[in-house]
Design an enzyme around this catalytic site. Structure first.
Site, PDB file in Angstrom:
ATOM      1  N   ASN A 210     -11.720   4.490  33.333  1.00 15.78           N
ATOM      2  CA  ASN A 210     -10.943   5.523  32.644  1.00 15.78           C
ATOM      3  C   ASN A 210     -10.290   4.938  31.393  1.00 15.78           C
ATOM      4  O   ASN A 210     -10.448   3.766  31.094  1.00 15.78           O
ATOM      5  CB  ASN A 210      -9.903   6.126  33.595  1.00 15.78           C
ATOM      6  CG  ASN A 210      -8.957   5.064  34.116  1.00 15.78           C
ATOM      7  OD1 ASN A 210      -8.207   4.461  33.356  1.00 15.78           O
ATOM      8  ND2 ASN A 210      -8.997   4.806  35.416  1.00 15.78           N
ATOM      9  N   ASP A 279     -10.148   6.945  41.664  1.00 12.99           N
ATOM     10  CA  ASP A 279     -10.036   7.655  42.947  1.00 12.99           C
ATOM     11  C   ASP A 279     -11.353   7.659  43.703  1.00 12.99           C
ATOM     12  O   ASP A 279     -11.383   7.765  44.924  1.00 12.99           O
ATOM     13  CB  ASP A 279      -9.628   9.115  42.694  1.00 12.99           C
ATOM     14  CG  ASP A 279      -8.272   9.188  42.015  1.00 12.99           C
ATOM     15  OD1 ASP A 279      -7.373   8.445  42.450  1.00 12.99           O
ATOM     16  OD2 ASP A 279      -8.113   9.964  41.049  1.00 12.99           O
ATOM     17  N   LYS A 289     -30.384  -3.325  38.510  1.00 14.40           N
ATOM     18  CA  LYS A 289     -30.101  -2.311  37.491  1.00 14.40           C
ATOM     19  C   LYS A 289     -30.949  -1.048  37.751  1.00 14.40           C
ATOM     20  O   LYS A 289     -32.168  -1.158  37.966  1.00 14.40           O
ATOM     21  CB  LYS A 289     -30.424  -2.886  36.108  1.00 14.40           C
ATOM     22  CG  LYS A 289     -30.024  -1.960  35.004  1.00 14.40           C
ATOM     23  CD  LYS A 289     -30.418  -2.512  33.647  1.00 14.40           C
ATOM     24  CE  LYS A 289     -30.267  -1.415  32.614  1.00 14.40           C
ATOM     25  NZ  LYS A 289     -31.055  -1.640  31.444  1.00 14.40           N
ATOM     26  N   PHE A 323       3.158   6.687  39.034  1.00 17.41           N
ATOM     27  CA  PHE A 323       2.928   7.398  37.784  1.00 17.41           C
ATOM     28  C   PHE A 323       1.993   8.566  38.064  1.00 17.41           C
ATOM     29  O   PHE A 323       1.082   8.448  38.888  1.00 17.41           O
ATOM     30  CB  PHE A 323       2.266   6.469  36.747  1.00 17.41           C
ATOM     31  CG  PHE A 323       3.272   5.768  35.885  1.00 17.41           C
ATOM     32  CD1 PHE A 323       4.081   4.779  36.412  1.00 17.41           C
ATOM     33  CD2 PHE A 323       3.405   6.099  34.537  1.00 17.41           C
ATOM     34  CE1 PHE A 323       5.019   4.132  35.626  1.00 17.41           C
ATOM     35  CE2 PHE A 323       4.338   5.459  33.736  1.00 17.41           C
ATOM     36  CZ  PHE A 323       5.149   4.483  34.278  1.00 17.41           C
ATOM     37  N   LYS A 337       3.210  14.715  44.480  1.00 18.37           N
ATOM     38  CA  LYS A 337       2.796  13.316  44.680  1.00 18.37           C
ATOM     39  C   LYS A 337       3.981  12.472  45.171  1.00 18.37           C
ATOM     40  O   LYS A 337       3.833  11.628  46.051  1.00 18.37           O
ATOM     41  CB  LYS A 337       2.273  12.774  43.338  1.00 18.37           C
ATOM     42  CG  LYS A 337       1.477  11.504  43.427  1.00 18.37           C
ATOM     43  CD  LYS A 337       0.764  11.231  42.096  1.00 18.37           C
ATOM     44  CE  LYS A 337       0.151   9.848  42.072  1.00 18.37           C
ATOM     45  NZ  LYS A 337      -0.500   9.523  40.799  1.00 18.37           N
ATOM     46  N   LYS A 341       3.467  10.832  48.860  1.00 15.75           N
ATOM     47  CA  LYS A 341       3.244   9.384  48.908  1.00 15.75           C
ATOM     48  C   LYS A 341       4.520   8.605  49.199  1.00 15.75           C
ATOM     49  O   LYS A 341       4.548   7.388  49.034  1.00 15.75           O
ATOM     50  CB  LYS A 341       2.576   8.937  47.609  1.00 15.75           C
ATOM     51  CG  LYS A 341       1.276   9.714  47.402  1.00 15.75           C
ATOM     52  CD  LYS A 341       0.363   9.176  46.369  1.00 15.75           C
ATOM     53  CE  LYS A 341      -0.884  10.058  46.326  1.00 15.75           C
ATOM     54  NZ  LYS A 341      -1.899   9.586  45.422  1.00 15.75           N
TER      55      LYS A 341
END
Ligand code: FMN
Length: 397
Positions: A210, A279, A289, A323, A337, A341
């Site tokens: 990301n 995730d 490959k 975060f 969240k 959590k």
């Protein structure tokens, strides 16, 4: 750093590395520090006072007996004004003079007259640096409480190889900024910060990742260090320089990160999970490959570990901060969240704005605790880190 404007007096002495001190001035100015430069006469042979004057936006002083530009007695006024006195580059000569109580020019006199911390960043030829007299002078000054930023090894301007190269200017500026941090409210605390992205390998050459740059997490680790904490930074792959003075661990995958975090989690006082952990991961990792074909290619993904959830379950006395990077329903998702959590605090990060977020140096966040909500204006990631620890400290009480 606290937002009160600080003053640094920078002493520049006569070596080839004098030009590098220009970069130190610009770096300090970026942090809104008032920089006053004192140049030794020899250093003016290497760089002009005008360059330092332009960058520092203050008059440069070199001659102790020049007509004063103000009614104040300059060596005393700068000595008093300084929150810190940095000498970079520091010649063998200035080190020797200060170690022996000599005050025969504006810089050495100011060093004698100041009560501020004094930091030397030596730069000289290897043989000069290794000289027993220079080393004795350095030891003597360290004994009096003067600080040194050790020179690097490498190829020196004179062509010799060895120790004596001025330390990296970013490191010098970072150390100065860190020392100016007056609020040491995390002394004795162990802080774990995770930062950057993780990667989920598909085959030996491809992976999913990301856009996290790591900048927010690194700023948090630096802020905790500057406040006196014992900091461990666990980072996914990113291009940032490793901050000085923190324990640093580089990881790649979600699994690596979970494993490294769990090893130390129980001993931590504060844990800030800023990393953008993947995730999902490919259900199967291809050892060879994957070959291109004419057909469509479908990659099946499976859920990977939810590190924050695991930490929330295992939490004892730690303050656990997460975060939430969201592009919609920011506060609602962040609050969910926080509860799911078992976090003490969550930093909600709106990634839909294009002037803040991932690669930017700025962020616009809302910090949620169990019973409160603080919406911060757009500010630098360093400032966000500062505000974050102000709030964490309130939770500690
Ligand atoms: C070309 C040149 C390069 C020099 N480089 C250094 C140096 O890197 N480090 C050092 O300690 N002295 C160096 N010197 C010697 C100093 O300039 C000299 O010791 C001088 O007296 C230092 O004065 P100051 O400490 O007041 O600036 C160099 C001299 C010359 C001519």
């Amino acid at each position: 750093m606290s937002h009160q404007k600080k003053t640094v007096v920078l002493g520049v002495t006569g070596g080839i590395a004098a030009y590098k001190a220009l970069d130190i001035v610009s770096r300090l100015k970026k942090y809104d520090i008032d920089v006053h430069v004192i140049m030794s006469n020899s250093s003016c042979e290497f760089v002009t006072p005008l360059s330092f004057q332009s960058l520092s936006q203050n008059i440069v002083i070199s001659d102790m007996f020049a007509e004063p530009k103000s009614w104040e007695i300059q060596h005393i006024s700068l000595a008093k004004k300084a929150d810190l006195l940095l000498i970079a580059p520091a010649t063998a000569n200035i080190i020797g003079k200060v170690a022996n109580g000599i005050a025969d020019d504006m810089l050495s006199t100011t060093v004698m007259a100041t009560k501020a911390p004094v930091v030397f960043a030596p730069a000289m030829n290897t043989n000069m640096y290794a000289n027993k007299i220079v080393q004795d002078n350095i030891s003597k000054l360290k004994g009096y409480g003067y600080d040194f930023i050790e020179p690097n090894s490498g190829r020196l301007a004179c062509g010799d190889n060895g120790t004596g190269k001025l330390a990296d200017t970013k490191l010098i500026a970072d150390i100065v900024i860190s020392k100016l941090h007056t609020c040491k409210d995390l002394v004795g605390k162990k802080v774990l910060v995770t930062a950057g992205p993780t990667i989920a390998p598909i085959d030996p050459v491809r992976y999913i990742s990301n856009r996290s740059s790591g900048k927010m997490g690194y700023a948090i680790a630096e802020e905790a260090r500057d406040r006196g904490a014992d900091v461990t930074l666990i980072s996914g792959p990113c291009d940032l320089e490793i901050p000085f003075g923190v324990k640093f661990l580089k990881v790649e995958t979600n699994g690596d990160m979970l494993c490294s975090v769990l090893k130390i989690y129980d001993n931590m006082d504060i844990v800030v999970k800023c990393a953008a952990v993947a995730d999902y991961k490919p259900k199967k990792y291809a050892k060879e490959k994957i070959k291109k074909t004419d057909k469509e290619f479908t990659l099946e993904l499976e859920k990977d570990n939810d590190i924050l959830y695991e930490l929330g379950k295992k939490k004892k006395n730690q303050i656990l901060v997460g975060f939430a990077a969201e592009s919609e329903n920011l506060l609602k998702n962040a609050e969910a969240k926080l509860n799911k959590k078992n976090l003490d605090m969550i930093v909600a990060n709106d990634i839909s704005c294009n002037d803040t977020g991932f690669k930017s140096d700025f962020n616009r966040v809302t910090i949620l605790t169990r019973n409160d909500k603080f919406s911060l204006d757009k500010m630098t990631k360093k400032e966000v880190a500062h505000e974050l620890f102000n709030l964490i400290n309130k939770l500690k009480r």
